[in-house]
Design an enzyme around this catalytic site. Sequence first.
Site, PDB file in Angstrom:
ATOM      1  N   GLU A 159      74.271  38.520  50.426  1.00 47.50           N
ATOM      2  CA  GLU A 159      73.894  39.028  50.841  1.00 47.50           C
ATOM      3  C   GLU A 159      73.382  38.630  52.418  1.00 47.50           C
ATOM      4  OE1 GLU A 159      71.082  36.763  47.930  1.00 47.50           O
ATOM      5  OE2 GLU A 159      72.090  37.396  46.511  1.00 47.50           O
ATOM      6  N   GLU A 187      73.579  37.653  42.803  1.00 50.94           N
ATOM      7  CA  GLU A 187      74.489  36.974  42.250  1.00 50.94           C
ATOM      8  C   GLU A 187      75.412  37.262  41.659  1.00 50.94           C
ATOM      9  OE1 GLU A 187      71.263  36.245  42.892  1.00 50.94           O
ATOM     10  OE2 GLU A 187      70.903  35.212  45.127  1.00 50.94           O
ATOM     11  N   GLN A 227      74.461  32.506  49.256  1.00 51.97           N
ATOM     12  CA  GLN A 227      72.756  32.324  50.501  1.00 51.97           C
ATOM     13  C   GLN A 227      72.716  31.317  50.649  1.00 51.97           C
ATOM     14  OE1 GLN A 227      69.570  34.381  51.855  1.00 51.97           O
ATOM     15  NE2 GLN A 227      70.978  35.812  52.818  1.00 51.97           N
ATOM     16  N   ALA A 279      73.389  27.338  48.129  1.00 54.84           N
ATOM     17  CA  ALA A 279      73.982  26.688  46.792  1.00 54.84           C
ATOM     18  C   ALA A 279      72.673  27.023  45.629  1.00 54.84           C
ATOM     19  CB  ALA A 279      74.537  25.155  47.091  1.00 54.84           C
ATOM     20  N   ASP A 280      71.349  26.409  46.186  1.00 55.20           N
ATOM     21  CA  ASP A 280      70.692  26.740  45.089  1.00 55.20           C
ATOM     22  C   ASP A 280      69.781  27.849  44.800  1.00 55.20           C
ATOM     23  OD1 ASP A 280      68.680  24.480  46.803  1.00 55.20           O
ATOM     24  OD2 ASP A 280      70.142  25.999  47.887  1.00 55.20           O
ATOM     25  N   PHE A 281      70.812  28.976  45.084  1.00 57.89           N
ATOM     26  CA  PHE A 281      70.780  30.590  44.038  1.00 57.89           C
ATOM     27  C   PHE A 281      72.349  30.572  43.207  1.00 57.89           C
ATOM     28  CE2 PHE A 281      68.230  31.071  48.354  1.00 57.89           C
ATOM     29  CZ  PHE A 281      67.259  30.518  47.553  1.00 57.89           C
ATOM     30  N   MET A 332      73.199  29.636  40.571  1.00 57.84           N
ATOM     31  CA  MET A 332      72.351  29.511  39.437  1.00 57.84           C
ATOM     32  C   MET A 332      72.653  31.018  38.467  1.00 57.84           C
ATOM     33  SD  MET A 332      72.886  26.463  39.322  1.00 57.84           S
ATOM     34  CE  MET A 332      72.406  24.551  40.195  1.00 57.84           C
ATOM     35  N   HIS A 337      65.838  25.148  48.453  1.00 60.37           N
ATOM     36  CA  HIS A 337      66.729  25.234  49.569  1.00 60.37           C
ATOM     37  C   HIS A 337      67.767  23.881  50.553  1.00 60.37           C
ATOM     38  CE1 HIS A 337      63.818  28.470  50.452  1.00 60.37           C
ATOM     39  NE2 HIS A 337      65.072  29.182  51.114  1.00 60.37           N
TER      40      HIS A 337
END
Lengths: 327, 362
Positions: free
Chosen positions: A29, A60, A82, A84-86, A88, A129
Amino acid sequence: MTVMTYIEAIRSTLAEEMRRDPAIIVLGEDVGKKGGVFLATDGLYDEFGADRVIDTPLTESMIVGASIGAAVNGLRPVPEIQFADFIMPAFNQIVSEAARMRYRSNNAFGCPMTIRAPYGGGVHGALYHSQSVEAFFAHVPGLKIVIPSTPYDARGLLRSSIRDDDPVLFFEHKKMYRSVRGEVPAGDYVVPLGEAKVVREGSQVTVIGYGLMVQYALEAAELLEADGISTEVIDIRTLRPLDGQTILDSVRKTGKACVVYEDNRFGGYGAEIAAIIAEEAFDDLDGPIMRVTGPDVPGVPYAHTLEEWFMPSPDRIAEAVRRLAAY
Amino acid sequence: MATSTPPALGADLGLTRDDLIEMYRLVVVTRAIDERMWVLNRAGKIPFVISGQGHEGAQVGIAYGLQKGLDWMVPYYRSVASLITFGMTPREIMLAQFARSVDPSSGGRQMPGHYGVADRNILSVSSPVATQILHATGIALAAKLRKTGQVTITYLGEGSSNQGDFHEALNFAGIHHLPVVYVVENNGYAISVPMNLQSAVEDIATRGPAYGMPGVIADGVDVLGCYRIGKEAIDRARRGEGPTLIEAKVTRMTGHSSDDQQSKYRSAEDMAAGKERDPLPRFRQELMDAGVLDAAEDGRISAEVKKVVEDATDWSESQVDPDPATAQRWVYADAPPARMDDPLWLGRRFMGDGGPLTGEGD
C-alpha cells in the site's frame, strides 16, 4: 565507509537487490509513487516502473497471498505491510500457506519472499501503530524472522532475506528509521540468517534482545558500567532460526541472563529464550532469568505519559540488571 | 466407430471424435476412482474421502481447453476430474488416498484431497478455503510480468466464494487484467448450509462484473457447454483480455466428506433431484445419440477404466509408508540432514530450523 540511517539502509538495499535480480518485485500500500508512508521504497517506482513496484488495494491478505503465487511462478516478491499492526488480515496466508508450502508439498514447492513491516512503539502510534507482532510468527515452523538493529545489519540481513528460498518476515523498528545511524561498508556483503552477535562484551550479566531493545540495552550497559557492573549484550538479529549457541556461550560465562523485549510479557518471544537457557544452561546460572518487557495491556496507549509507562527503557533495563547482578 | 466425415457433435467447438471419447473417458475414470475411494474407506483402508461425484462433467469440460505443460492449475479438494484432465494420473490420485511416501502431492503429509504436482504446474493446496484463489492470482501476475503466455485456472466451491480472499483476488485480477480463470463449482451446499443462507444473490457469477470481469454461468451437466465456456475464458485470458469468473452449477451426489451424513440436512426429494443432475449418464446418452459412442465402445472404456482403477489401487497400496525419520525434513529449503544422529546436527547452533532442540554436542 558511508554513514547512513536505518531507513536509508533498507531503501538502498532494496534498490540494489532489484538491480541485481529482475525477478524481485515490491508490492504494498502506497509503495509506488509515494514511496511508502515511511519512504522505505522511495525512488523505486521511478527506477523500476509500475510492473515491479506495485501499489495495491488495501488488501493485506491479497498482498501476501498473491506474493505466494508469484513466488511459486518465478518471481521473488518483497511485499510490504504498511504497519505490522495491519498484518493480521494476512495471518492465514502467512501461517497456513507461506509457512507450510514447502513442508506440505514435501519440498515440491517453496515460497521465496520477504515480507517487510515496520513495528514497535515509542512513536506516538498508540494501539494500532506500535505493536510488536514477532511472537505470533516466531511460533511457526517454516517462517524465518529477522529484526535488525543497525544500518549495517539491515543491509546485510535484507540481502540474505531476499536471497533466501523460504518466507522471511523482516521487521523494522520504526523508531529507529531516522534516529539510528551507522557505518556501512561498500560492497555486496551479507549477514547470514541465524547468527547472533555479541555487540558488547562483559563478564557479569548477559542481556539478550533484538531491534530497538538492543540500542536500549547498550545504553543501559553504559549506565551500569558507571556502577561497576560489566554487561554483555547480545543482539540475536534473527529470531528464527535462533542462534542458541551464542546465547548459551555467553550465559555460561556470566551465569546471569536478562531477556529484553518490547512486546507484552506473557508468552512473548523472549520467554522462549528464557526457556532455552533454563533447559540448557541451568547448572551455569547464578540467578533467576529475568525479563524486561512491555506490560500485559492490549496495546501501547497513546498519551505520552501512558506510552512512557509502557515502553521498556535503558533505565528499566539497568534496574533489572542491577538486581540480577546482586545475586 | 470412426467415419469418414467428422460428427456434427463438437465440430463447432473444434473438438474431434477422439476428443469427445477422451472427455467421456476422463469423466468415467474419475467417477470410478471416486467410487473406489468410498469402498476403500468403508473397508477401513483409508480414513477419509472427499468426493467430486456430480462435479466431473464441469471439471472435465472446463479444464479440457488448457495447455498442459504451460498453464497452471490451482485446484481445490473436489478437483480430481480437473486434475486428471490436466495430467495427474490415477496412481498419483490413489497415492494420496493411501498417504504413501512416494505420493507426489505431499509425501503422505496431507489429508487426501490436497493435491499438487510441481512438474505439471499443479500447485499444492491447503484446507483453509479460498486461500488458493490468491495464489492463482499471484501466479497469473508473475505470468503477465514474465510474459510466459501461461493461463492460470483455479477452483473453489460456492461456499468459499464468500471468503474475503475470493473478493480480494478478483478485485486485484480485475485491476491488472490478469490471465486467470476463476471457477466456482456451485453444488448448493457449504457442507450443510444451503445456498439461501450462504449468499444474498442466487448466482455467484453476478459477482464477476463487480470486479471488472465477465461472470458466466455454466450448466454442470452439459459437458460440451462447459468446454465452450471454459475455452472462451482460457482464450480470453491468453489474449491478455483479463480474467473471467465461471460459475458451474453442479450437483453434490455424496455427503460433504466421508465424515458427513447429508440426510441430516437434505430432504430425500432434494437428494433424488440432485442425482438426476448426474453429468455422466447425460454425457453418455448425448454421445450415443450423436453416434459418437456405441455400447461396444462404452464397454471397452468401462473395461479399461476398471483395469486402470485396479492398477492404481493395488500399486498405490503396495507402496511404503513415509518414514518418521523424514518427518522433520523440508521445514526449510536448507533442511538439516534426515538422520537425527548425523554429526551435522550436533553443533546445535541453530534452533527452530526444523532440527531437534536438544542435541548432544556439549
